[in-house]
Design an enzyme around this catalytic site. Structure first.
Site, PDB file in Angstrom:
ATOM      1  N   LYS A   1      -7.631   1.587  -2.956  1.00 43.45           N
ATOM      2  CA  LYS A   1      -7.167   1.203  -1.478  1.00 43.45           C
ATOM      3  C   LYS A   1      -7.457   2.445  -0.960  1.00 43.45           C
ATOM      4  O   LYS A   1      -8.004   2.288   0.469  1.00 43.45           O
ATOM      5  CB  LYS A   1      -5.843   0.630  -1.628  1.00 43.45           C
ATOM      6  CG  LYS A   1      -5.223   0.330  -0.316  1.00 43.45           C
ATOM      7  CD  LYS A   1      -5.804  -0.869   0.428  1.00 43.45           C
ATOM      8  CE  LYS A   1      -5.269  -0.988   1.573  1.00 43.45           C
ATOM      9  NZ  LYS A   1      -5.730  -2.045   2.267  1.00 43.45           N
TER      10      LYS A   1
ATOM     11  N   THR B   1       0.853  -1.329  -0.092  1.00 43.03           N
ATOM     12  CA  THR B   1       0.031   0.012   0.006  1.00 43.03           C
ATOM     13  C   THR B   1       1.073   1.214  -0.015  1.00 43.03           C
ATOM     14  O   THR B   1       1.598   1.473   0.810  1.00 43.03           O
ATOM     15  CB  THR B   1      -0.982   0.006   1.154  1.00 43.03           C
ATOM     16  OG1 THR B   1      -1.709  -1.364   1.134  1.00 43.03           O
ATOM     17  CG2 THR B   1      -1.966   1.156   1.232  1.00 43.03           C
TER      18      THR B   1
HETATM   19  P1  NAD Z   1       5.926  -5.813   7.239  1.00 43.73           P
HETATM   20  O1  NAD Z   1       6.688  -4.760   7.911  1.00 43.73           O
HETATM   21  O2  NAD Z   1       5.522  -7.085   8.083  1.00 43.73           O
HETATM   22  O3  NAD Z   1       6.889  -6.539   5.942  1.00 43.73           O
HETATM   23  C1  NAD Z   1       7.472  -5.761   5.119  1.00 43.73           C
HETATM   24  C2  NAD Z   1       8.666  -6.485   4.750  1.00 43.73           C
HETATM   25  O4  NAD Z   1       9.675  -5.988   3.715  1.00 43.73           O
HETATM   26  C3  NAD Z   1       9.799  -6.782   6.054  1.00 43.73           C
HETATM   27  O5  NAD Z   1       9.772  -8.183   6.277  1.00 43.73           O
HETATM   28  C4  NAD Z   1      10.992  -6.089   5.668  1.00 43.73           C
HETATM   29  O6  NAD Z   1      12.268  -6.642   6.111  1.00 43.73           O
HETATM   30  C5  NAD Z   1      10.937  -6.048   3.961  1.00 43.73           C
HETATM   31  N1  NAD Z   1      11.864  -5.253   3.428  1.00 43.73           N
HETATM   32  C6  NAD Z   1      11.962  -3.748   3.676  1.00 43.73           C
HETATM   33  N2  NAD Z   1      12.672  -3.264   2.871  1.00 43.73           N
HETATM   34  C7  NAD Z   1      13.232  -3.890   2.052  1.00 43.73           C
HETATM   35  C8  NAD Z   1      14.152  -4.232   1.204  1.00 43.73           C
HETATM   36  N3  NAD Z   1      14.851  -3.145   0.598  1.00 43.73           N
HETATM   37  N4  NAD Z   1      14.349  -5.488   0.414  1.00 43.73           N
HETATM   38  C9  NAD Z   1      13.951  -6.565   0.947  1.00 43.73           C
HETATM   39  N5  NAD Z   1      13.006  -6.549   1.797  1.00 43.73           N
HETATM   40  C10 NAD Z   1      12.568  -5.507   2.564  1.00 43.73           C
HETATM   41  O7  NAD Z   1       4.502  -5.395   6.464  1.00 43.73           O
HETATM   42  P2  NAD Z   1       3.437  -5.903   6.216  1.00 43.73           P
HETATM   43  O8  NAD Z   1       2.281  -6.140   7.323  1.00 43.73           O
HETATM   44  O9  NAD Z   1       3.577  -7.218   5.644  1.00 43.73           O
HETATM   45  O10 NAD Z   1       2.810  -4.921   4.999  1.00 43.73           O
HETATM   46  C11 NAD Z   1       3.247  -4.939   3.732  1.00 43.73           C
HETATM   47  C12 NAD Z   1       2.506  -3.981   2.875  1.00 43.73           C
HETATM   48  O11 NAD Z   1       1.138  -4.328   2.869  1.00 43.73           O
HETATM   49  C13 NAD Z   1       2.505  -2.525   3.694  1.00 43.73           C
HETATM   50  O12 NAD Z   1       2.260  -1.575   2.494  1.00 43.73           O
HETATM   51  C14 NAD Z   1       0.950  -2.292   4.356  1.00 43.73           C
HETATM   52  O13 NAD Z   1       0.426  -1.170   4.356  1.00 43.73           O
HETATM   53  C15 NAD Z   1       0.240  -3.571   3.241  1.00 43.73           C
HETATM   54  N6  NAD Z   1      -0.925  -4.220   4.038  1.00 43.73           N
HETATM   55  C16 NAD Z   1      -0.835  -4.615   5.038  1.00 43.73           C
HETATM   56  C17 NAD Z   1      -2.032  -5.330   5.785  1.00 43.73           C
HETATM   57  C18 NAD Z   1      -1.912  -5.995   7.240  1.00 43.73           C
HETATM   58  O14 NAD Z   1      -2.692  -6.215   7.904  1.00 43.73           O
HETATM   59  N7  NAD Z   1      -0.456  -6.020   7.735  1.00 43.73           N
HETATM   60  C19 NAD Z   1      -3.012  -5.282   5.051  1.00 43.73           C
HETATM   61  C20 NAD Z   1      -3.258  -4.770   4.129  1.00 43.73           C
HETATM   62  C21 NAD Z   1      -2.243  -4.307   3.402  1.00 43.73           C
END
Ligand code: NAD
Length: 298
Positions: A171, A94
């Site tokens: 979204k 997102t």
């Molecule tokens: P998260 O922080 O758990 O996961 C993000 C991952 O990206 C981490 O494991 C981090 O180490 C990795 N990362 C960051 N920079 C990186 C790079 N340069 N190279 C490789 N890996 C890298 O976040 P999430 O909860 O999985 O959310 C991810 C996305 O989904 C966000 O944009 C969030 O807004 C969206 N989202 C989340 C939810 C939810 O309920 N968690 C629901 C809908 C949408």
């Protein structure tokens, strides 16, 4: 598509990558976190030591990263220079609409025949694990079938919203509406209580009247009322206030840059910011009812 690079294996990406592997695809996975990489390997993905290694031989690339700056960084430093020519590039994070459009423009200008889509999701970690996310897609119409097929193992429904950036626009608008409707629902329950009306009786009436909405009947913010929800477990788990705040800030930026008037979105952002400043950003966003009913959260 048989070989996919999957970058970003966090709370959402971990389950999503696992579902791609379960569907029989070769998933070349990378995350900065060793723990996330280890979990992906246990789920059948190929753990790679860098993003560039993950991209090797992949016909498609999926990214699931925290915010726009991470997506732009990964695209500029890794995906655009190192992905295979003609690869299908899908970002499911997102992020802000402007960054999503910038990614699509940079990919087109790379001159390697990339096809791109922004495809943010609705549904939390449970839906990511179960492969039942809803995807809203911004892409060329002609690319949508390929995007839908790639997302299928992770998806309950995939809808084409429009051109590049339209998935993120959908979204952000959806989540602004959700933030507002949750606060409205909480205000109504708080007022009902002050007026001596029991929560269950108010639910019975309003859920069958014109006040009915998803925040009330599918995710009720009052303990013991309606289907099971985070209110029944002290607002643990679910959709964190800080995540809702992030989405409301994206909505505010989008409103400012497009000239839209969103006063209720602004009020919702201020209330969620207040919760976050109290150190409660990790609690489910329906915990805003405690702020409204009691002036504080447990
Ligand atoms: P998260 O922080 O758990 O996961 C993000 C991952 O990206 C981490 O494991 C981090 O180490 C990795 N990362 C960051 N920079 C990186 C790079 N340069 N190279 C490789 N890996 C890298 O976040 P999430 O909860 O999985 O959310 C991810 C996305 O989904 C966000 O944009 C969030 O807004 C969206 N989202 C989340 C939810 C939810 O309920 N968690 C629901 C809908 C949408």
């Amino acid at each position: 598509m048989q070989t996919i690079a999957f970058i970003g294996l966090g709370n959402m990406g971990g389950g999503m990558a696992a579902n791609q592997a379960k569907a029989g695809r070769t998933v070349r996975a990378f995350d900065l976190s060793q723990a996330a990489l280890g979990t992906a390997a246990e789920a059948g993905c190929v753990a790679c030591t860098s993003a560039d290694e993950a991209l090797h031989g992949a016909e498609a690339v999926i990214t699931m990263l925290p915010a726009g700056k991470h997506v732009l960084g990964v695209y500029q430093n890794h995906v655009l220079p190192h992905a295979e020519d003609g690869a299908l590039l899908i970002d499911c994070s997102t992020i802000d609409v402007d960054s999503a459009r910038q990614v699509a423009t940079l990919a087109r200008d790379a001159g390697k025949g990339f096809r791109t889509a922004d495809a943010p999701v609705s549904g939390g970690t449970a839906a990511a694990d179960a492969g039942t996310l809803a995807f809203m897609v911004g892409s060329a119409e002609s690319d949508f079938k390929a995007v839908e097929a790639l997302l299928d193992p992770m998806s309950r429904v995939t809808i084409h919203a429009g051109d590049s950036g339209a998935g993120q626009a959908a979204k952000i608008c959806n989540n602004m509406l959700l933030g507002i409707s949750m606060i409205g629902t909480c205000e109504a329950f708080a007022l009902a209580e002050r007026l001596g009306l029991s929560a269950d009786r108010f639910y019975e009436i309003s859920s069958q009247s014109s006040g009915q909405n998803w925040s009330m009947t599918s995710y009720c913010p009052v303990e013991g009322i309606g289907p099971a929800s985070p209110a029944d477990r002290n607002f643990e788990g679910g959709f964190a206030t800080d995540m809702m705040l992030k989405d409301l800030r994206l909505a505010k930026e989008a409103a400012m840059s497009s000239g839209a008037v969103t006063p209720m979105g602004g009020h919702a952002e201020a209330l969620y910011a207040l919760l976050s400043e109290q150190g409660l950003g990790g609690k489910d966003f329906s915990s805003v009812i405690e702020l409204l009913a009691k002036g504080t959260v447990k």
